[in-house]
Write a protein that holds these residues in place. Structure first.
Motif, PDB file in Angstrom:
ATOM      1  N   GLY A  36       0.822  -1.205   0.000  1.00 45.61           N
ATOM      2  CA  GLY A  36       0.000   0.000   0.000  1.00 45.61           C
ATOM      3  C   GLY A  36       0.854   1.251   0.000  1.00 45.61           C
ATOM      4  O   GLY A  36       2.022   1.260   0.340  1.00 45.61           O
ATOM      5  N   THR A  37       0.225   2.350  -0.376  1.00 45.68           N
ATOM      6  CA  THR A  37       0.881   3.644  -0.338  1.00 45.68           C
ATOM      7  C   THR A  37       0.004   4.578   0.455  1.00 45.68           C
ATOM      8  O   THR A  37      -1.163   4.334   0.672  1.00 45.68           O
ATOM      9  CB  THR A  37       1.091   4.212  -1.761  1.00 45.68           C
ATOM     10  N   SER A  38       0.549   5.689   0.877  1.00 50.88           N
ATOM     11  CA  SER A  38      -0.218   6.630   1.675  1.00 50.88           C
ATOM     12  C   SER A  38      -1.101   7.469   0.779  1.00 50.88           C
ATOM     13  O   SER A  38      -0.923   7.547  -0.433  1.00 50.88           O
ATOM     14  CB  SER A  38       0.740   7.544   2.448  1.00 50.88           C
ATOM     15  N   ASN A  39      -2.055   8.178   1.422  1.00 54.25           N
ATOM     16  CA  ASN A  39      -2.944   9.052   0.671  1.00 54.25           C
ATOM     17  C   ASN A  39      -2.152  10.201   0.045  1.00 54.25           C
ATOM     18  O   ASN A  39      -2.535  10.727  -0.990  1.00 54.25           O
ATOM     19  CB  ASN A  39      -4.047   9.568   1.587  1.00 54.25           C
ATOM     20  N   THR A  40      -1.041  10.607   0.698  1.00 54.97           N
ATOM     21  CA  THR A  40      -0.202  11.671   0.153  1.00 54.97           C
ATOM     22  C   THR A  40       0.400  11.234  -1.179  1.00 54.97           C
ATOM     23  O   THR A  40       0.423  11.993  -2.151  1.00 54.97           O
ATOM     24  CB  THR A  40       0.919  12.021   1.141  1.00 54.97           C
ATOM     25  N   ALA A  41       0.859   9.987  -1.233  1.00 57.47           N
ATOM     26  CA  ALA A  41       1.449   9.474  -2.467  1.00 57.47           C
ATOM     27  C   ALA A  41       0.406   9.385  -3.569  1.00 57.47           C
ATOM     28  O   ALA A  41       0.733   9.436  -4.754  1.00 57.47           O
ATOM     29  CB  ALA A  41       2.056   8.102  -2.218  1.00 57.47           C
ATOM     30  N   ASN A  42      -0.861   9.254  -3.180  1.00 50.93           N
ATOM     31  CA  ASN A  42      -1.948   9.138  -4.160  1.00 50.93           C
ATOM     32  C   ASN A  42      -2.709  10.445  -4.330  1.00 50.93           C
ATOM     33  O   ASN A  42      -3.892  10.443  -4.659  1.00 50.93           O
ATOM     34  CB  ASN A  42      -2.921   8.038  -3.717  1.00 50.93           C
ATOM     35  N   SER A  43      -2.036  11.561  -4.121  1.00 45.88           N
ATOM     36  CA  SER A  43      -2.727  12.855  -4.111  1.00 45.88           C
ATOM     37  C   SER A  43      -3.374  13.207  -5.445  1.00 45.88           C
ATOM     38  O   SER A  43      -4.241  14.074  -5.498  1.00 45.88           O
ATOM     39  CB  SER A  43      -1.751  13.962  -3.696  1.00 45.88           C
ATOM     40  N   LYS A  44      -2.950  12.559  -6.521  1.00 44.04           N
ATOM     41  CA  LYS A  44      -3.540  12.809  -7.833  1.00 44.04           C
ATOM     42  C   LYS A  44      -4.366  11.618  -8.318  1.00 44.04           C
ATOM     43  O   LYS A  44      -4.705  11.540  -9.499  1.00 44.04           O
ATOM     44  CB  LYS A  44      -2.435  13.127  -8.852  1.00 44.04           C
ATOM     45  N   CYS A  63     -16.683   7.335 -18.836  1.00 43.69           N
ATOM     46  CA  CYS A  63     -15.940   7.943 -19.949  1.00 43.69           C
ATOM     47  C   CYS A  63     -15.762   9.442 -19.730  1.00 43.69           C
ATOM     48  O   CYS A  63     -14.665   9.991 -19.905  1.00 43.69           O
ATOM     49  CB  CYS A  63     -16.672   7.693 -21.265  1.00 43.69           C
ATOM     50  N   ALA A  64     -16.846  10.106 -19.336  1.00 45.47           N
ATOM     51  CA  ALA A  64     -16.791  11.548 -19.116  1.00 45.47           C
ATOM     52  C   ALA A  64     -15.925  11.885 -17.907  1.00 45.47           C
ATOM     53  O   ALA A  64     -15.166  12.864 -17.924  1.00 45.47           O
ATOM     54  CB  ALA A  64     -18.204  12.099 -18.938  1.00 45.47           C
ATOM     55  N   ALA A  65     -16.021  11.069 -16.855  1.00 45.88           N
ATOM     56  CA  ALA A  65     -15.218  11.313 -15.650  1.00 45.88           C
ATOM     57  C   ALA A  65     -13.728  11.160 -15.945  1.00 45.88           C
ATOM     58  O   ALA A  65     -12.903  11.954 -15.470  1.00 45.88           O
ATOM     59  CB  ALA A  65     -15.648  10.357 -14.541  1.00 45.88           C
ATOM     60  N   GLN A  66     -13.380  10.126 -16.715  1.00 51.89           N
ATOM     61  CA  GLN A  66     -11.973   9.920 -17.077  1.00 51.89           C
ATOM     62  C   GLN A  66     -11.429  11.118 -17.845  1.00 51.89           C
ATOM     63  O   GLN A  66     -10.313  11.598 -17.575  1.00 51.89           O
ATOM     64  CB  GLN A  66     -11.831   8.656 -17.926  1.00 51.89           C
ATOM     65  N   LYS A  70      -8.450  13.695 -16.464  1.00 52.36           N
ATOM     66  CA  LYS A  70      -7.226  13.919 -17.238  1.00 52.36           C
ATOM     67  C   LYS A  70      -7.033  15.395 -17.535  1.00 52.36           C
ATOM     68  O   LYS A  70      -5.919  15.924 -17.433  1.00 52.36           O
ATOM     69  CB  LYS A  70      -7.296  13.116 -18.541  1.00 52.36           C
ATOM     70  N   LYS A  71      -8.121  16.069 -17.880  1.00 52.98           N
ATOM     71  CA  LYS A  71      -8.042  17.499 -18.196  1.00 52.98           C
ATOM     72  C   LYS A  71      -7.566  18.307 -16.991  1.00 52.98           C
ATOM     73  O   LYS A  71      -6.843  19.302 -17.137  1.00 52.98           O
ATOM     74  CB  LYS A  71      -9.422  18.003 -18.636  1.00 52.98           C
ATOM     75  N   LEU A  72      -7.943  17.860 -15.794  1.00 52.82           N
ATOM     76  CA  LEU A  72      -7.596  18.576 -14.569  1.00 52.82           C
ATOM     77  C   LEU A  72      -6.281  18.093 -13.947  1.00 52.82           C
ATOM     78  O   LEU A  72      -5.888  18.564 -12.883  1.00 52.82           O
ATOM     79  CB  LEU A  72      -8.725  18.442 -13.549  1.00 52.82           C
ATOM     80  N   GLY A  73      -5.609  17.144 -14.618  1.00 50.58           N
ATOM     81  CA  GLY A  73      -4.322  16.677 -14.134  1.00 50.58           C
ATOM     82  C   GLY A  73      -4.387  15.565 -13.109  1.00 50.58           C
ATOM     83  O   GLY A  73      -3.436  15.365 -12.340  1.00 50.58           O
ATOM     84  N   VAL A 296     -12.156  17.245  -7.080  1.00 49.77           N
ATOM     85  CA  VAL A 296     -10.934  18.037  -7.231  1.00 49.77           C
ATOM     86  C   VAL A 296     -11.037  19.339  -6.441  1.00 49.77           C
ATOM     87  O   VAL A 296     -10.079  19.766  -5.791  1.00 49.77           O
ATOM     88  CB  VAL A 296     -10.657  18.301  -8.723  1.00 49.77           C
ATOM     89  N   ALA A 297     -12.204  19.972  -6.485  1.00 53.39           N
ATOM     90  CA  ALA A 297     -12.386  21.206  -5.711  1.00 53.39           C
ATOM     91  C   ALA A 297     -12.154  20.951  -4.224  1.00 53.39           C
ATOM     92  O   ALA A 297     -11.496  21.743  -3.535  1.00 53.39           O
ATOM     93  CB  ALA A 297     -13.787  21.762  -5.941  1.00 53.39           C
ATOM     94  N   SER A 298     -12.689  19.845  -3.729  1.00 52.16           N
ATOM     95  CA  SER A 298     -12.508  19.507  -2.316  1.00 52.16           C
ATOM     96  C   SER A 298     -11.041  19.271  -1.989  1.00 52.16           C
ATOM     97  O   SER A 298     -10.526  19.728  -0.963  1.00 52.16           O
ATOM     98  CB  SER A 298     -13.333  18.268  -1.974  1.00 52.16           C
ATOM     99  N   LEU A 299     -10.334  18.567  -2.869  1.00 48.42           N
ATOM    100  CA  LEU A 299      -8.919  18.265  -2.650  1.00 48.42           C
ATOM    101  C   LEU A 299      -8.055  19.527  -2.694  1.00 48.42           C
ATOM    102  O   LEU A 299      -7.038  19.621  -2.000  1.00 48.42           O
ATOM    103  CB  LEU A 299      -8.430  17.272  -3.707  1.00 48.42           C
TER     104      LEU A 299
END
Length: 332
Positions: A36-44, A63-66, A70-73, A296-299
């Motif tokens: 496992g990895t931490s949530n910090t490592a999975n920040s994106k 499809c739309a979510a993907q 991607k557009k938001l990085g 993304v806004a929340s993050l």
């Protein structure tokens, strides 16, 4: 449903890894290394756990979510249960606990039973966004995006009333699984609106467990017990497809008005052939986009809207070509 901690096992992880959605990108939260990895490592990293595999509504959402992620990085991975089932979805969600994503977009398959597993992921620091369905407990998610399902049910009743043209008769409502917030709201909205058409009366609500064969059987039974059956409202894709099969087997296509919810390829084809007389199309792509945007806004510490709704569209054979942008996808 009583949820057991023993679900969080290596076997559960292996099971979850196999339940990839039709156009998913791999195991949710998967990293290049082992363990496992931490949530910090999975920040994106964003994860999407929709209601069921290979269903056009959820494929369109994915499809739309993907694309939006991607557009938001961000990178979004998807896993879905093989059936719209809380136990199957729990296995997938529990597996996220060892490698939690920054945000989880999830379609709770039961508004009570999915609370514990989703809460466990939240406790690891993951932001929760509900897409399509929601938990009864409103404290878990930062945002919920869905269609106005009550309004969709009302729209279906209005469409049926127009198609009935003043003729009297009974109307069967086919719901999916008790405890599914979205379809329950559609059924209630439909029944409430039906009261405004004195020529139409409800023949009650039947549950199909989201299985087309059960929907077909319910229709067969209703045709035998309710001679004045004039209409059927199917609250989702599977119940609609099963209802069409039941009418086809009985030679009642076109004699009983079938209003479906959703606009899957098979339903659209059925509408064109006259097996359906109306469809209430959702906008799953919009739900997927808004879900990612809110996550993304929340993050990123930006303003988040707690509740959002996507538009609905009533489609009949006469105007279906003009509304083709609302037809669902089978693949990304």
């Amino acid at each position: 449903m009583k949820l057991s901690k023993t679900l969080i096992t290596a076997g559960a992880l292996a099971s979850a890894a196999s339940l990839l959605a039709a156009c998913g990108q791999g195991q949710v939260g998967q990293s290049g290394g082992s363990g496992g990895t931490s949530n910090t490592a999975n920040s994106k990293k964003l994860a999407l756990v929709p209601g069921v595999q290979a269903e056009p509504f959820y494929i369109s959402m994915q499809c739309a979510a993907q694309d939006e992620a991607k557009k938001l990085g961000y990178d979004l991975t998807t896993q879905a249960p093989q059936m719209f089932d809380a136990a199957m979805q729990t296995t997938i969600v529990n597996a996220l606990g060892s490698n939690p994503p920054a945000a989880l977009l999830v379609t709770p398959t039961d508004d009570k039973a999915m609370l514990a597993p989703i809460q466990q992921v939240k406790n690891r620091g993951t932001k929760i966004v509900e897409v399509d369905t929601s938990l009864q407990d409103k404290s878990v998610a930062v945002s919920s995006i869905s269609s106005d399902n009550t309004e969709g049910g009302k729209m279906a009743a209005q469409t049926l009333a127009k198609l009935a043209g003043g003729k009297s008769g009974s109307v069967l409502i086919l719901d999916t699984i008790a405890g599914t917030s979205t379809t329950a709201a559609r059924a209630k909205g439909f029944e409430d609106e039906l009261k405004n058409s004195p020529n139409l009366k409800s023949a009650g609500i039947q549950f199909t467990q989201n299985e087309p064969d059960q929907a077909a059987a319910k229709v067969t039974a209703a045709l035998a017990s309710t001679p004045d059956l004039i209409g059927i409202f199917a609250t989702n894709l599977n119940t609609g497809e099963g209802a069409a099969t039941g009418l086809r087997n009985a030679g009642k296509i076109g004699q009983v008005n079938l209003i479906g919810f959703d606009a899957s390829p098979s339903e659209v084809d059925g509408l064109r052939k006259g097996e359906y007389q109306g469809l209430i199309a959702q906008d799953p792509a919009s739900i997927g986009v808004q879900g990612v945007d809110q996550a993304v806004a929340s993050l990123e510490g930006k303003p988040v809207t707690r509740n959002l709704t996507a538009n609905l569209h009533s489609i009949t054979k006469a105007d279906m070509d003009a509304n083709s942008q609302y037809f669902y996808k089978q693949k990304c």
